[in-house]
Scaffold this motif. Sequence first.
Motif, PDB file in Angstrom:
ATOM      1  N   GLN A  11     -33.342  57.697   3.240  1.00 41.88           N
ATOM      2  CA  GLN A  11     -31.990  58.216   3.393  1.00 41.88           C
ATOM      3  C   GLN A  11     -31.162  57.967   2.119  1.00 41.88           C
ATOM      4  N   LEU A  12     -31.307  56.768   1.555  1.00 40.64           N
ATOM      5  CA  LEU A  12     -30.577  56.454   0.320  1.00 40.64           C
ATOM      6  C   LEU A  12     -30.996  57.389  -0.815  1.00 40.64           C
ATOM      7  N   ARG A  13     -32.310  57.607  -0.916  1.00 37.62           N
ATOM      8  CA  ARG A  13     -32.828  58.487  -1.957  1.00 37.62           C
ATOM      9  C   ARG A  13     -32.297  59.907  -1.780  1.00 37.62           C
ATOM     10  N   GLN A  14     -32.269  60.376  -0.526  1.00 40.07           N
ATOM     11  CA  GLN A  14     -31.766  61.719  -0.253  1.00 40.07           C
ATOM     12  C   GLN A  14     -30.279  61.817  -0.603  1.00 40.07           C
ATOM     13  N   LYS A  15     -29.528  60.775  -0.270  1.00 38.35           N
ATOM     14  CA  LYS A  15     -28.104  60.772  -0.585  1.00 38.35           C
ATOM     15  C   LYS A  15     -27.888  60.835  -2.098  1.00 38.35           C
ATOM     16  N   LYS A  16     -28.714  60.068  -2.832  1.00 40.55           N
ATOM     17  CA  LYS A  16     -28.602  60.085  -4.300  1.00 40.55           C
ATOM     18  C   LYS A  16     -28.932  61.468  -4.847  1.00 40.55           C
ATOM     19  N   ASP A  17     -29.998  62.091  -4.310  1.00 44.52           N
ATOM     20  CA  ASP A  17     -30.384  63.428  -4.758  1.00 44.52           C
ATOM     21  C   ASP A  17     -29.271  64.433  -4.477  1.00 44.52           C
ATOM     22  N   VAL A  18     -28.676  64.346  -3.294  1.00 44.42           N
ATOM     23  CA  VAL A  18     -27.596  65.257  -2.923  1.00 44.42           C
ATOM     24  C   VAL A  18     -26.398  65.029  -3.836  1.00 44.42           C
ATOM     25  N   ALA A  19     -26.083  63.759  -4.109  1.00 40.81           N
ATOM     26  CA  ALA A  19     -24.950  63.446  -4.978  1.00 40.81           C
ATOM     27  C   ALA A  19     -25.201  63.971  -6.391  1.00 40.81           C
TER      28      ALA A  19
END
Length: 137
Positions: A11-19
């Motif tokens: 989830q953290l990785r996905q949030k970083k990618d989205v950001a």
Amino acid sequence: KPALLVESKRQLRQKKDVAASTESVRGRPKSGRIWKTQKERFAVVKKTIRRKTTDERLAYRAEMKQIKELSQSLKDERKRQNEEKRLRREENKRRRLENERKAEIVQIINNPAKLKRMRKKQLRMIEKRDLANVKVV
């Protein structure tokens, strides 16, 4: 617990990618020039400079030295020619003056009263000479 950790990491990785992707996506520019891209600062841009090898550097130095010698020789040649022309001009001027003096017709004025009677134009024509090397008529 390990499943939760893996899930939270995802989830953290996905949030970083989205950001990261939202940062790169920008809205329509205020100027309306949508074809213009955002420029990076020059300090941020990494420049890769291809260093010259020692052989290339030595060849470049030798070439530059040869060019300098050639330009210096051309300058010296031009300077020498100008000097020769100057000397020739001076010699011609001196010779012309000598010839004029030789060709002059000289008349000695012994009577100063003659000078008083002369007009201005005639007085302007009078020149003083050294009688040692002048032919007197």
